[in-house]
Structures are given as C-alpha cells and as structure tokens.
Scaffold this active site. Structure first.
Site, PDB file in Angstrom:
ATOM      1  N   GLY A  12      -1.659  -7.734   8.360  1.00  0.00           N
ATOM      2  CA  GLY A  12      -1.135  -7.769   6.987  1.00  0.00           C
ATOM      3  C   GLY A  12      -0.451  -9.094   6.709  1.00  0.00           C
ATOM      4  O   GLY A  12       0.617  -9.143   6.109  1.00  0.00           O
ATOM      5  N   SER A  14      -1.307 -11.540   4.771  1.00  0.00           N
ATOM      6  CA  SER A  14      -1.725 -12.257   3.562  1.00  0.00           C
ATOM      7  C   SER A  14      -0.640 -12.360   2.501  1.00  0.00           C
ATOM      8  O   SER A  14      -0.745 -13.173   1.597  1.00  0.00           O
ATOM      9  CB  SER A  14      -2.977 -11.602   2.970  1.00  0.00           C
ATOM     10  OG  SER A  14      -2.714 -10.263   2.625  1.00  0.00           O
ATOM     11  N   ARG A  15       0.398 -11.517   2.603  1.00  0.00           N
ATOM     12  CA  ARG A  15       1.413 -11.534   1.538  1.00  0.00           C
ATOM     13  C   ARG A  15       2.790 -11.195   2.082  1.00  0.00           C
ATOM     14  O   ARG A  15       2.935 -10.753   3.211  1.00  0.00           O
ATOM     15  CB  ARG A  15       1.045 -10.492   0.463  1.00  0.00           C
ATOM     16  CG  ARG A  15      -0.197 -10.858  -0.306  1.00  0.00           C
ATOM     17  CD  ARG A  15      -0.451  -9.897  -1.446  1.00  0.00           C
ATOM     18  NE  ARG A  15      -0.550  -8.519  -0.996  1.00  0.00           N
ATOM     19  CZ  ARG A  15      -0.839  -7.494  -1.787  1.00  0.00           C
ATOM     20  NH1 ARG A  15      -1.038  -7.688  -3.066  1.00  0.00           N
ATOM     21  NH2 ARG A  15      -0.920  -6.266  -1.324  1.00  0.00           N
ATOM     22  N   ASN A  64      -9.613  -3.708   8.546  1.00  0.00           N
ATOM     23  CA  ASN A  64      -8.665  -2.704   8.074  1.00  0.00           C
ATOM     24  C   ASN A  64      -8.053  -2.052   9.316  1.00  0.00           C
ATOM     25  O   ASN A  64      -8.781  -1.449  10.115  1.00  0.00           O
ATOM     26  CB  ASN A  64      -9.413  -1.670   7.225  1.00  0.00           C
ATOM     27  CG  ASN A  64      -8.492  -0.603   6.655  1.00  0.00           C
ATOM     28  OD1 ASN A  64      -7.385  -0.390   7.156  1.00  0.00           O
ATOM     29  ND2 ASN A  64      -8.933   0.072   5.615  1.00  0.00           N
ATOM     30  N   SER A 145      11.346  -0.053   9.069  1.00  0.00           N
ATOM     31  CA  SER A 145      12.059  -0.025   7.794  1.00  0.00           C
ATOM     32  C   SER A 145      13.339   0.773   7.940  1.00  0.00           C
ATOM     33  O   SER A 145      13.439   1.666   8.785  1.00  0.00           O
ATOM     34  CB  SER A 145      11.178   0.646   6.733  1.00  0.00           C
ATOM     35  OG  SER A 145      11.929   0.931   5.572  1.00  0.00           O
ATOM     36  N   TYR A 158       6.329   7.595   4.371  1.00  0.00           N
ATOM     37  CA  TYR A 158       6.666   6.269   4.901  1.00  0.00           C
ATOM     38  C   TYR A 158       7.770   6.377   5.962  1.00  0.00           C
ATOM     39  O   TYR A 158       7.701   5.727   7.012  1.00  0.00           O
ATOM     40  CB  TYR A 158       7.120   5.386   3.741  1.00  0.00           C
ATOM     41  CG  TYR A 158       7.282   3.924   4.041  1.00  0.00           C
ATOM     42  CD1 TYR A 158       6.181   3.122   4.327  1.00  0.00           C
ATOM     43  CD2 TYR A 158       8.535   3.319   3.998  1.00  0.00           C
ATOM     44  CE1 TYR A 158       6.326   1.760   4.568  1.00  0.00           C
ATOM     45  CE2 TYR A 158       8.688   1.954   4.236  1.00  0.00           C
ATOM     46  CZ  TYR A 158       7.580   1.181   4.528  1.00  0.00           C
ATOM     47  OH  TYR A 158       7.728  -0.160   4.762  1.00  0.00           O
ATOM     48  N   ALA A 160       8.354   8.946   7.843  1.00  0.00           N
ATOM     49  CA  ALA A 160       7.734   9.565   9.029  1.00  0.00           C
ATOM     50  C   ALA A 160       6.959   8.526   9.832  1.00  0.00           C
ATOM     51  O   ALA A 160       7.070   8.455  11.061  1.00  0.00           O
ATOM     52  CB  ALA A 160       6.807  10.702   8.601  1.00  0.00           C
ATOM     53  N   LYS A 162       7.266   5.181   9.850  1.00  0.00           N
ATOM     54  CA  LYS A 162       8.120   4.150  10.445  1.00  0.00           C
ATOM     55  C   LYS A 162       9.013   4.732  11.548  1.00  0.00           C
ATOM     56  O   LYS A 162       9.275   4.066  12.560  1.00  0.00           O
ATOM     57  CB  LYS A 162       8.966   3.472   9.368  1.00  0.00           C
ATOM     58  CG  LYS A 162       8.148   2.689   8.340  1.00  0.00           C
ATOM     59  CD  LYS A 162       7.268   1.626   8.970  1.00  0.00           C
ATOM     60  CE  LYS A 162       6.657   0.684   7.943  1.00  0.00           C
ATOM     61  NZ  LYS A 162       5.776  -0.320   8.580  1.00  0.00           N
ATOM     62  N   ILE A 191      13.798  -6.032   0.565  1.00  0.00           N
ATOM     63  CA  ILE A 191      13.387  -7.445   0.635  1.00  0.00           C
ATOM     64  C   ILE A 191      12.544  -7.749  -0.596  1.00  0.00           C
ATOM     65  O   ILE A 191      11.708  -6.934  -0.996  1.00  0.00           O
ATOM     66  CB  ILE A 191      12.557  -7.709   1.920  1.00  0.00           C
ATOM     67  CG1 ILE A 191      13.281  -7.190   3.185  1.00  0.00           C
ATOM     68  CG2 ILE A 191      12.222  -9.191   2.050  1.00  0.00           C
ATOM     69  CD1 ILE A 191      14.569  -7.879   3.551  1.00  0.00           C
TER      70      ILE A 191
END
Length: 247
Positions: A12, A14-15, A64, A145, A158, A160, A162, A191
C-alpha cells in the site's frame, strides 16, 4: 549477503502513510524501495518519483495483498528477475476501512477489511519470512491503529483486524527474535491522509491532547527508526503515535 542488493517492501505504498514511509526509507537507508500497490498506478508512480527525488531508487510491484496466489506470483516473479536481490524489510501498511455500526454491517464489509489488513499481513509476510530467517536478519513493521488498541465505535471490523495484527506481531516476534528479525507494530491515531479526509478535523482535534492531526511524515520517521540498526533490541512492541489520545 553483502553483495546482494537489499530491498524494503512497502505494501500500500502508493498514498498517504505508505508513500511517506517509502520516501523516508529512501532518505535514511541504502535500501531500494519496492512500492506495492493494488489499482492506482498513477499514485504509485508518484510515490516512486518522490523516492527518486529524495535520492533513492525503487520499483513498482502490483498485487492485491488479499489474493494469496497473486502475492506469491508477484513476489516469485520479482525474485526470478532479481536473482541477486533480497527483501530485508517488510512494511505491512495496506489497509482499508469500511465503517458502519456493527448491527448494520454487511458480511462483505466485515470480510473486505479483515482480508486486506489481516490476511494481507499473512500473505505477504508468510511468503517472505523464510528468507529473512535464512539470512539471519530482517525488519517487519506492521501498521496498526489506535482502533486496534482501544476499539473505535463504527469500526468493529477495522478494530478487529488491527487488534489481530497486534497479537500476531507479539507472537511472531518471539518466534523469530533469535535470527535477528524484529517484528513491531506502529499504531497511529488521527493522521492527515486520504483515509481521514472525510472526518471532521475541527471537532475531532478537541479530543486530541496535542490539538491536531498527525502528519504521515511523523509516522514514517517512527517506522524508519524501527527499521534501523538502532532498534535491534526492540521487538514485539506496539508503538503509539497519536498525540496523546490514548495510552
């Protein structure tokens, strides 16, 4: 090992935080940066451009992370084309959110979020870890997170995903420590990225002791430290970077 070209893989990349990590690692180390992306090649090329502007070099690698076969094929093909290269650093950053109250959550929104964060971690790390162990050196940093530590309403999926990676980080760290492979997690709070652009920053920053959102570059500096030789004795840790919102 000294004559091999050493790479750091950022999933991930790219951003957002992923891109900032790519650029920071290029500034701080001699690693070539392997920028993984899923669909957005323009954004990935922008990351590569910034890596080069920072004085580093890198390549794009499309797959992916949720697709185990695609991950294996992509990494094996890359290795075949780079016989003298070794991936020494794995930054598991790829993740998505599909927020909503649990009682209304679809199975798809549950599975997609778990698949990307948790199964993505497995697919990439499991495929590469043997080489780290054989080479007796490696750095694995998992982006988690604040949601995975304290839980966030509207993010049961999310949280769960993380939370599971946090537990996996602690277990795996103990398995591989003897081989000089460290495994740590970095847990950002709010962030400023595409992912948080929909949030009401003005309201939310009132609950952050630092009274602001963090910058992707601040997270990237922390990741870079954990990748460095100076962090050799830190493993199995979850480092919060959240402006004091939760500890």
């Amino acid at each position: 090992m000294e004559n091999k070209t050493k790479y750091a893989l950022v999933t991930g990349g790219s951003r957002g935080i992923g891109r900032a990590i790519c650029v920071q690692l290029a500034k701080d180390f001699d690693y070539k940066i392997l920028i993984n992306y899923n669909k957005n090649i323009e954004a990935a090329e922008q990351s590569l451009k910034q890596v080069e502007e920072a004085g580093g070099s890198g390549e794009l690698l499309q797959f992916n992370v949720t697709d185990a076969d695609a991950v294996k094929k992509g990494l094996d093909q890359w290795q075949d084309n780079h016989k003298e290269a070794v991936i020494e650093v794995i930054i598991n950053n790829a993740g998505i959110t599909k927020d909503g109250l649990f009682m209304w959550m679809s199975r798809e929104d549950w599975s997609d979020v778990i698949d990307t964060s948790l199964n993505g971690f497995f697919n990439v790390t499991n495929h590469l870890i043997q080489k780290l162990l054989v080479n007796r050196y490696g750095r694995i940093v998992n982006l988690v997170s604040v949601s995975g530590l304290k839980g966030t309403p509207g993010q049961t999926n999310y949280s769960a995903a993380k939370g599971a990676i946090i537990a996996a980080t602690k277990a795996l760290a103990q398995e591989v420590a003897k081989r000089n492979v460290t495994v740590n997690a970095v847990a950002p709070g709010f962030i400023k990225t595409d992912m948080t652009s929909e949030l009401n920053e003005k309201e939310l920053k009132k609950m952050i002791p630092s009274n602001r959102f963090g910058k992707p570059e601040e997270v990237a500096h922390l990741v870079s430290f954990l990748v460095s030789k100076n962090a050799s004795y830190i493993t199995g840790e979850v480092v919060n970077i959240n402006g004091g919102i939760y500890s």
